[in-house]
Design an enzyme around this catalytic site. Structure first.
Site, PDB file in Angstrom:
ATOM      1  N   CYS A 382      -3.487  -4.657  -3.843  1.00  0.00           N
ATOM      2  CA  CYS A 382      -3.794  -4.130  -5.169  1.00  0.00           C
ATOM      3  C   CYS A 382      -3.775  -5.253  -6.204  1.00  0.00           C
ATOM      4  O   CYS A 382      -4.668  -6.098  -6.218  1.00  0.00           O
ATOM      5  CB  CYS A 382      -2.840  -2.989  -5.513  1.00  0.00           C
ATOM      6  SG  CYS A 382      -3.412  -1.935  -6.875  1.00  0.00           S
ATOM      7  N   HIS A 515      -3.687   0.525  -1.000  1.00  0.00           N
ATOM      8  CA  HIS A 515      -2.291   0.398  -0.574  1.00  0.00           C
ATOM      9  C   HIS A 515      -2.148   0.816   0.889  1.00  0.00           C
ATOM     10  O   HIS A 515      -1.799   1.962   1.194  1.00  0.00           O
ATOM     11  CB  HIS A 515      -1.382   1.263  -1.454  1.00  0.00           C
ATOM     12  CG  HIS A 515      -1.212   0.743  -2.838  1.00  0.00           C
ATOM     13  ND1 HIS A 515      -0.206  -0.133  -3.191  1.00  0.00           N
ATOM     14  CD2 HIS A 515      -1.947   0.948  -3.965  1.00  0.00           C
ATOM     15  CE1 HIS A 515      -0.306  -0.435  -4.476  1.00  0.00           C
ATOM     16  NE2 HIS A 515      -1.361   0.204  -4.967  1.00  0.00           N
ATOM     17  N   GLU A 517       0.116   0.192   2.967  1.00  0.00           N
ATOM     18  CA  GLU A 517       1.487   0.515   3.370  1.00  0.00           C
ATOM     19  C   GLU A 517       1.747   2.012   3.371  1.00  0.00           C
ATOM     20  O   GLU A 517       2.643   2.506   4.070  1.00  0.00           O
ATOM     21  CB  GLU A 517       2.494  -0.188   2.452  1.00  0.00           C
ATOM     22  CG  GLU A 517       2.562   0.305   1.019  1.00  0.00           C
ATOM     23  CD  GLU A 517       1.597  -0.398   0.075  1.00  0.00           C
ATOM     24  OE1 GLU A 517       1.845  -0.381  -1.151  1.00  0.00           O
ATOM     25  OE2 GLU A 517       0.593  -0.944   0.552  1.00  0.00           O
TER      26      GLU A 517
END
Length: 543
Positions: A382, A515, A517
């Protein structure tokens, strides 16, 4: 019809209700049941999107664009079930909706009150869209006795009467502290907490007792006697060596058996916990170690990067490696006498995560430059990708390259996005509009270039990932950046928004606007993190 499990907490916060809910969901799922987990948050914010990470930890984003509590990340990682906007409710959202109804006249002149209007709204939330589930686990945030939590506890009291005791079970987490001066564990806080909950009309069937040492049988018997539960339903919860050992630990202590007994389901299938044993085997019996530096601005609070930390660990699981994370404050690298080289030189990989605002940005850019020049594996997420683009532009001679997020600039390599396409159609935002819920949120598709590193890592040329940001790379600067060797290997399907950058001439240099994750799981590590850790392991062998 779905059965409901209500999880509450007493004595103090941070007893692990989220991990309890996630672990119980995983254990029930391992028995073949379909599970959904929901979070009731008592605070008055509509959602945590505008809250500081230091106040609330990370904001977890779902596929459908909800900004939610970080506990939903635990739920997803432990069960693999994607959370939805309907899985997290706050007092603020409930009151906002009720006031909107009142203004429209939906209540037909009635006096709007906490009971029944607020509690009915909470019950509607709990019951919505549960027809396909065997169990719905509802975690109540905060601590029993808090004024903010009272409407939620009242709502679950009513639900237990509405649905019947065969359809609902209450699990209460408490603290059993060790008092060093007395040399013993004290059960009185647990007794008082259960008494408080019972006074509100909710008698728990199962108690999860957090303690830092084994709970002796006399203490279990005492808790059972004073709290009106059977002794086997007093579950000791000792600190685990790793959060992914918690489902195995709780099963060994009898948590899922007691919950099913409370539902009169003693004949339920035994759980298959092989995948959790495999995860723990990979964690305990690692074959190598790697050190990753995370250069961020919220490093003082680990929960601010909760999903990121777990995704790095998952990358280690995929490679049978132990991942040592060094949290580095980006602001420390903004001073002339900074210890940039001393801090970053020993690292095997550098990750610059997402964030908001100018603070620490120059330190992140310095970390990107260090990784590029020293050929250390680099992963930008990001804002981290945006800093990599600014660093690349400056290296190409655009000295004043910056982001409009940080203020007016002559060279807006990063700019505010005011419109984009989504599944719902054209989305438009005003520069001076509200902050909450106005970003590019949720899952968006991207197309990857054939033979790019990104496509090879994913094993696909079309992906879907979750976003949370207001600013994008200005495509006006793409030709300048490409001349420096930076490749835009992932774009939005309409070709307007850069999604992934990489440097083919670097051992491993990847930046992503989304993102990743948020979609990583211990038993299914995200491919980008698995690849990043693999590259960092190769770097460790060169050092």
């Amino acid at each position: 019809m779905a059965r409901f499990i209500f999880v509450t907490g007493g004595v103090v916060s941070s007893l692990g209700k989220g991990l309890l809910s996630a672990s119980l969901g995983a254990l029930l799922q391992a028995r073949g049941f379909k599970v959904r987990i929901r979070k009731f948050d008592p605070y008055l914010n509509v959602d945590p999107g505008t809250m500081s990470p230091y106040q609330h930890g990370e904001v977890y984003v779902t596929d459908d664009g909800a900004e939610t509590d970080l506990d939903l990340g635990h739920y997803e990682r432990f069960t693999g079930v994607s959370a939805r906007q309907s899985d997290n409710i706050t007092t603020g959202r409930i009151y906002r909706d009720i006031i909107a109804r009142e203004r429209r006249g939906d209540y037909l002149g009635a006096t709007v009150q906490v009971i029944p209007h607020v509690t009915n709204a909470i019950k509607e939330f709990a019951l919505a869209d549960t027809a396909s589930c065997d169990f719905v686990i509802c975690e109540i945030g905060g601590t029993v006795g808090d004024i903010e939590s009272l409407p939620f506890v009242e709502a679950i009291r009513q639900l237990r009467n509405d649905l019947g005791r065969d359809q609902t079970v209450s699990v209460h987490t408490t603290l059993v502290p060790w008092i060093a001066a007395a040399g013993e564990l004290k059960t009185k806080p647990t007794q008082q907490s259960v008494r408080e909950l019972s006074s509100l009309g909710v008698q728990p069937e199962v108690l999860l007792c957090r303690c830092d040492r084994p709970l002796p049988e006399p203490e279990r018997e005492k808790i059972a006697l004073f709290c009106n539960v059977r002794k086997s339903a007093v579950i000791p919860a000792l600190d685990a060596r790793n959060i992914y050992d918690v489902p195995l630990q709780y099963h060994e202590a009898g948590l899922d058996d007691e919950v099913l007994h409370a539902f009169r389901m003693d004949d339920a299938p035994r759980p298959n916990l092989d995948r959790w044993r495999e995860v723990m085997d990979r964690i305990d019996n690692y074959e190598s170690e790697v050190t990753i530096g995370v250069v961020g601005k919220y490093v003082g609070l680990p929960d601010a990067y909760k999903s990121l930390r777990e995704a790095l660990i998952h990358g280690g699981i995929a490679n049978r490696a132990k991942v040592n994370i060094q949290w580095l404050d980006a602001e420390l690298f903004e001073h002339e006498d900074s210890s940039l080289a001393a801090e970053l030189e020993p690292l095997h990989g550098i990750l610059v995560p997402g964030g908001f605002g100018e603070r620490g940005s120059e330190g992140k850019i310095a970390a990107v430059k260090f990784a590029r020049e020293r050929e250390i594996p680099f992963f930008g997420i990001c804002l981290g990708m945006q800093m990599a683009c600014i660093e690349g532009a400056r290296a190409a001679g655009v000295e004043n390259a910056s982001s409009t997020e940080f203020g007016p600039t002559e060279e807006p390599v990063i700019g505010l996005i005011t419109e984009w396409m989504s599944k719902e159609g054209l989305q438009e935002r005003a520069a001076d509009g509200d902050l909450g819920g106005t970003m590019r949120l949720g899952a968006y598709e991207a197309e990857l270039g054939h033979n790019s590193r990104a496509a090879n890592i994913y094993g696909a040329t079309r992906i879907s990932e979750r976003h949370r940001h207001r600013y994008e790379v200005n495509t006006h600067y793409v030709p300048v950046l490409e001349k420096t060797g930076l490749v835009f290997s992932g774009m939005s399907p309409d070709g307007r928004l850069p999604e992934i950058i990489e440097r083919p001439d670097h051992p491993w240099f990847v930046g992503v606007q989304f993102h990743p994750e948020l979609k990583s799981r211990p038993f299914e590590p995200h491919p980008l993190f698995a690849s990043f850790i693999d590259a960092s392991l190769q770097q460790s062998r060169l050092v």
